[in-house]
Design an enzyme around this catalytic site. Structure first.
Site, mmCIF file in Angstrom:
data_model
loop_
_atom_site.group_PDB
_atom_site.id
_atom_site.type_symbol
_atom_site.label_atom_id
_atom_site.label_comp_id
_atom_site.label_asym_id
_atom_site.label_seq_id
_atom_site.Cartn_x
_atom_site.Cartn_y
_atom_site.Cartn_z
ATOM 1 N N GLY A 95 0.837 -1.202 0.000
ATOM 2 C CA GLY A 95 0.000 0.000 0.000
ATOM 3 C C GLY A 95 0.863 1.240 0.000
ATOM 4 O O GLY A 95 2.074 1.179 -0.169
ATOM 5 N N ASP A 209 -6.683 10.258 6.804
ATOM 6 C CA ASP A 209 -6.421 9.723 5.470
ATOM 7 C C ASP A 209 -7.573 8.809 5.074
ATOM 8 O O ASP A 209 -7.379 7.718 4.573
ATOM 9 C CB ASP A 209 -5.088 8.976 5.467
#
Lengths: 1021, 186
Positions: A95, A209
């Site tokens: 990621g 986020d």
């Protein structure tokens, strides 16, 4: 033709031809190029190329930058055991932050996910500590919609986070494959996301986020992952992961883009983008477009056009999540949830939007019929009783009885819940009575009601748009909507729209627009009473007392004739509320009449307001304690009767009155009470106003830290809330409060205030800002002070800001410009004559004496100065404080009776050593006086010490004018002490300073007696 | 580099793209960003110039700046981006001629998928020529071609109408093509 001009000509011809039909091109080239066949050929060659689509520039570079390095393969292999505890099962993905593995926790036997966090290149141990803290916090979140964080493990260089292993797909994946969701599918997920976020916020963790890639869908459950990790990365000094930010740029709130701090409202912003993506299948801002993201976000507007096919409630909710100003957004995910739960979107959605579906199936003829039909949609016909209440509310709100209007609208909505116009206006009413929370709720209610209805008319749509804009304080938008409404309606609807338009113009800071609208209205067909009252208030505020009185009595007579007692009460109250110079007796008369009438009508609101007015009359006569007692009594009545906001407002208003008496403790007590009440009443505006006042009072009590903290809250609220018309005033107060501690910021605040007032064209505030700037400079730079005073003059004449004439006269006198000082003083005194016999008049008269005394003294007329000073009884009431008065008195005495100097020197020394110390500018001035007494009594050493201290005080906050005066004392002392070199230095310094700060060069000092005296006290050796 | 807002404000008064300080700051930042991206934090290892410029904006401009300054920033970035790409193409071109395609300079993080760095170099020199006769059209090319901005965005940055941008672009597109074909006949 130069080669360049020729090429540009070719371009011109080429552009024209290229945009024309292919058949016409040759003709154009022929005509334009004429006989220049070379040019014609060149254009033709370009035209031939233009049809191709494989030119060099058609392959844009943006596909062209690649990092050569393919990146490392997964660092850990299946079977590997980390920390003797986690056995890697397999690599999951890499990621933005690092690799993720599925693993088995050998201790518990459970499946877990290991998420590596990339090594921190900068920030080292600090960043790691932060990561630890965030993970610790995240561990405390236990919620079905939040992925469990088990802990942090791994080495310093390679930390990893152990988390619950989820088996599902991410929302990002779902949206990429399945496209947009139906409202019915999106709603349960959206509610769960809100729940998860709320749980995290309760644990003190912001996500920072949030994005579809961080939301897992497992069997219909939405689970949020990666809490707090973003914060850890963000604070690692340098962003290790360029991708992390670029990838999530679309979800970042504008305040974060501008370097502001993230709040729960920033997570709400991300949530808004996600909701948009769920319903529309795309983000509101295009991720590939840097300008859209950086600039459109900065422009603080959001385009929800792609949401056209979803229920209006979703559009409303998303719009409020995405507001560029965090203060105007939903503050928490719980608010979003509450708003979303209002709608039942899945069922009625198709019905509410016939516009979208019809043209798809209809034939051309049908479309025409359909168009005619939509244009002819009439607004909803409400229940007649509700309609009557609505009409009355419109009038009440226009005649400044917003509380009453709001109560009427509450009844109207209860009578007919489908009545959209009433709901919209109710939102406006709530915003008028400072219940923004309820105002926002009303907008949502109205939107949800619109979704539930089969069709809504154009007027209803406009009314809702306007109300939303008013609540968001986006007044230009509101004005446009009301104007459109007025143009498309007739009769009472038209009237209502005009009144609303006038009110909006006032709120927008354009009273003249309102006057224009209302004048037209009152000329047409006998006029409208509410319009008259509104107009009267505007005239009163502009100081046109006679026109105001005429409009008021016309309205009063009309209501009396029609037997409309409610209306009559509104007028009587508006009258005393808007006429600043009304006599107490008149106010009392009107209030008593309202009391009488309200006993008949049963209006508790009018009853209360009348009581507040009676208290106001007492206050105007100087009976502050009695007024406060009456106000408190009425306030507890208001509280009992459910009008807590009104109570908070009154306690604040009356408590603040004590400031005039310099009874700061009493004022602070009342204001604290008002702040507490406003907090309870959720009245944000009243809260901010009284915080501002409380801060101001606390500075007078020398409790500066608390004062500044409290005021800052208020100032931020005004700045963020779009209170453009009030902002200058707020900034002026703020600047005044911090002036002695933070002079530079204070001057900035005044300047910001001046700019803000110029923008709205508010002359009162321009006058005030200029006054503060002039006053600020009166002890710093007399030249600048004079400039500001000169700029202020036209405004203070217009707005009758009498006090400024004395400040100006003072400053002019100090700069030796006695002529201007006299003119200003005289004009101020002339204005006083027009005041009724009230407290302001008393204070202004004493200010005039004080100023005249200064003028006389500076001209060397000591006896006259003494006489003026003896006229002042309330010397503590003078803005310059008692000490300042006393020192002026003693200086004048010393010049008349020289043997008083010894006693005065003792007095001044004592004052200079009091605890707590006097404000620096008072001390600086005291030092000059004391120095003068010392010189008069021949105590040279003491004079020198006093002057040096005085210079210190002056420099503390930049009161350069006093520094100059102290230097004069110092010069004289040094002269007598025989330090010739020091004298030369100081004299040089004085000569440099004099022209700069606007005092004529020595030894004339433009005729200032006190300065000449200090000069000659040195020469008299 | 802490904050380029000051540089931007100063640049807004004149030709920002010609401000050497701003240019240097942007150049350094875009390089750093690309390099950090290369260390393998990203899965796809591809950076869009738009994304790069965008991120540079986020990192460099920390205080709110005026719209004019923002436009200035993107305008200057376009020139910097062009320079970076061209520098890179030039380096790559040299490497290629030396017959050593595998050699990668680790100080230079960006490489082009562009199989033909010459294409870029010749576009660059043709663009220089275009700038002499029509500097505005050349600027449009910089923004559109080297940073990948849309017509709408380009129009906003250069404070032009979209129609003008379209015209400039269309003209530049064919003019440059003709120029390239003369340079390197096919």
């Amino acid at each position: 033709m130069t080669p360049r001009a020729r090429q540009l000509r070719i371009k011109e011809i080429f552009s024209e031809a290229a945009e024309a039909d292919p058949e016409a091109r040759d003709k154009i080239v022929e005509i334009q190029c004429g006989s220049d066949s070379e040019m014609a050929e060149e254009v033709r060659s370009l035209l031939r190329l233009s049809d191709a689509d494989d030119l060099s520039l058609d392959r844009l570079v943006p596909s062209g930058i690649t990092i050569l390095d393919e990146g490392p393969p997964p660092r850990h292999n299946s079977g590997e055991v980390l920390e003797s505890r986690y056995q890697i099962e397999h690599f999951l993905c890499a990621g933005g932050m690092g690799e993720v593995y599925a693993a088995i926790d050998l201790e518990s036997g459970k499946a877990v996910a290991l998420k590596f966090v990339h090594p921190f290149p900068v920030g080292g141990s600090q960043a790691l500590a932060r990561l630890h803290r965030e993970v610790e916090l995240a561990k405390s979140i236990h919620h079905p919609n939040v992925c469990r964080t088990i802990g942090l493990a791994g080495s310093r260089d390679e930390p990893f986070c152990v988390m619950e292993l989820l088996d599902g797909e991410t929302l990002a994946h779902r949206l990429a494959n399945g496209g947009a969701m139906s409202p019915g599918e999106a709603l349960p997920l959206a509610l769960q996301i809100c729940d998860g976020l709320t749980a995290a916020h309760a644990a003190g963790v912001l996500h920072r986020d949030l994005k579809p890639g961080n939301i897992f869908l497992v069997d219909g459950r939405a689970i949020l992952i990666d809490f707090g990790l973003a914060a850890a990365i963000e604070h690692a000094g340098s962003l290790t992961s360029a991708g992390a930010v670029v990838g999530t740029l679309a979800y970042i709130a504008p305040e974060q883009l501008d370097g502001g701090t993230a709040t729960t409202a920033s997570d709400v912003y991300a949530l808004g983008i996600i909701l948009h993506e769920m319903l529309a299948g795309s983000k509101p801002f295009d991720a590939k477009s840097p300008l859209r993201i950086a600039a459109q976000k900065a422009r603080r507007s959001v385009d929800t056009t792609r949401l056209r096919s979803v229920p209006a409630l979703w559009e409303e909710v998303i719009g409020r999540c995405l507001h560029g100003n965090p203060a105007k957004r939903f503050q928490t995910p719980a608010e979003v949830k509450r708003a979303l739960k209002r709608g039942t979107p899945s069922v009625v959605f198709v019905l509410t939007r016939p516009m979208v579906l019809w043209p798809l199936v209809a034939t051309a003829a049908l479309i025409i019929v359909w168009l005619a039909w939509t244009w002819s949609i009439r607004d909803y016909q409400p229940h007649p009783e509700a309609a009557a209440l609505f009409a009355e509310a419109q009038q009440a709100m226009a005649q400044s009885a917003a509380w009453r209007g709001t109560q009427l609208l509450e009844q109207a909505v209860a009578k007919d819940p489908q009545f959209l116009q009433a709901r919209s206006l109710l939102a406006v009413g709530y915003s008028d009575v400072d219940r923004l929370d309820k105002a926002h709720e009303s907008i949502l209610e109205a939107t949800a009601a619109a979704d539930r209805r089969w069709r809504i008319g154009r007027g209803e749509r406009l009314g809702l748009d306007a109300a939303r804009a008013v609540v968001m304080r986006d007044f230009p938008v509101a004005s446009a909507a009301y104007r459109a409404m007025a143009e498309n309606t007739r009769g009472t609807e038209h009237l209502g729209a005009l009144l609303a338009l006038a009110r909006t113009s006032i709120q927008q800071g354009k009273p003249n627009d309102a006057i224009q609208i209302l004048t037209v209205l009152s000329n047409a067909s006998g006029g409208n009473n509410a319009g008259r009252v509104l107009l009267a208030g505007l005239f009163a505020r502009k100081g046109q007392a006679q026109r105001a009185a005429a409009e008021f009595s016309a309205a009063e007579a009309e209501y009396a004739r029609a037997g409309n007692m409610e209306g009559l009460c509104d007028v009587l109250l508006a009258k005393s509320g808007t006429q600043p110079k009304a006599s107490p007796e008149k106010i009392r008369q009107d209030a008593r009449k309202v009391l009488e009438l309200s006993a008949k009508t049963g209006s508790r609101y009018h009853n209360l307001m009348a009581k507040f007015r009676l208290a106001g009359a007492e206050q105007a006569e100087g009976h502050f304690d009695r007024a406060m007692g009456m106000a408190r009594e009425a306030a507890s009545q208001a509280e009992r009767e459910g009008m807590l906001g009104l109570a908070a407002m009154a306690i604040g208003d009356f408590g603040y009155g004590f400031v005039f008496l310099r009874r700061y403790e009493d004022a602070a007590d009342a204001l604290r009470q008002s702040v507490r009440m406003a907090e309870r009443a959720k009245s944000q505006g009243i809260l901010a106003t009284n915080r501002l006042r409380l801060g101001e009072v606390l500075t007078s009590l020398n409790q500066n830290e608390e004062a500044i903290a409290i005021m800052r809250l208020a100032v931020d609220w005004y700045r963020q809330g779009g209170y453009n018309t009030t902002l200058p005033f707020v900034l002026i107060k703020w600047g005044t409060a911090i002036a002695s501690r933070y002079p530079i910021e204070a001057e900035k605040a005044f300047q910001e205030a001046l700019v803000a007032a110029e923008r709205t064209g508010d002359e009162m505030f321009q006058s005030m800002a200029l006054q503060r700037l002039a006053g600020f400079n009166a002890t710093r730079n007399l030249r600048r002070s004079a400039e500001f005073h000169a700029r202020a003059l036209p405004f203070i004449r217009k707005v009758n800001n009498t006090g400024v004439f004395f400040q100006g006269a003072h400053a002019y006198a100090a700069s030796g410009d006695f002529q201007n000082a006299k003119t200003w003083l005289a004009e101020g005194e002339r204005q006083i004559a027009a005041y009724p016999d009230n407290l302001p008049r008393v204070f202004l008269t004493e200010s005039a004496h004080f100023t005249r005394a200064t003028l006389y003294y500076l001209q060397g007329k000591c006896e006259a100065a003494l006489h003026e000073l003896s006229q002042i009884r309330n010397k503590n009431n003078l803005a310059t404080m008692g000490v300042s008065y006393e020192s002026r008195l003693r200086r004048a005495k010393a010049c008349q009776f020289p043997d008083t100097a010894t006693g005065s020197l003792r007095w001044a020394n004592e004052r200079l050593n009091t605890v707590p110390p006097l404000p620096s500018y008072v001390s600086a001035f005291m030092a000059v006086a004391a120095g003068e007494f010392a010189l008069r009594t021949g105590k040279w050493e003491m004079a020198k010490r006093l002057a040096e201290r005085g210079c210190g005080f002056s420099r503390e906050d930049g009161h350069t004018v006093y520094e100059f005066e102290n230097l004069l004392v110092l010069r004289a002392a040094e002269m007598h002490l025989g330090n010739r070199e020091r004298v030369r230095d100081i004299t040089g310094q004085l000569q440099l300073m004099a022209p700069e700060i606007g005092i004529g060069a020595s030894p004339e000092f433009r005729g200032r007696f006190d300065l000449k005296l200090l000069w000659t006290l040195a020469e008299s050796r | 580099m802490n904050d380029v807002s000051v540089l931007l404000d100063r640049a807004a008064e004149g030709d920002g793209s010609a401000n050497p300080e701003l240019f240097a700051a942007l150049h350094a930042e875009l390089h750093t960003l690309a390099r950090s991206a290369m260390r393998g934090e990203r899965k796809d290892h591809t950076l869009q110039p738009t994304a790069l410029v965008n991120e540079a904006f986020l990192r460099l401009v920390k205080t709110p700046v005026s719209w004019a300054s923002r436009a200035q920033f993107f305008s200057a970035s376009a020139r910097v981006m062009r320079r970076i790409l061209i520098d890179h193409a030039r380096a790559n071109h040299t490497t290629k001629r030396q017959g050593d395609r595998q050699k990668v300079d680790f100080h230079e993080p960006m490489a082009l998928v562009e199989s033909d760095p010459e294409r870029l170099l010749s576009i660059d020199s043709a663009l220089e020529k275009l700038a002499e006769i029509d500097p505005r059209a050349a600027h449009v090319v910089e923004l559109r071609f080297f940073v990948g901005m849309s017509v709408e965005e380009t129009a906003k940055i250069l404070a032009l109408s979209e129609k003008t941008v379209k015209r400039d672009w269309e003209f530049a597109r064919v003019w440059l093509e003709r120029e390239l074909r003369t340079l390197r006949p096919e």
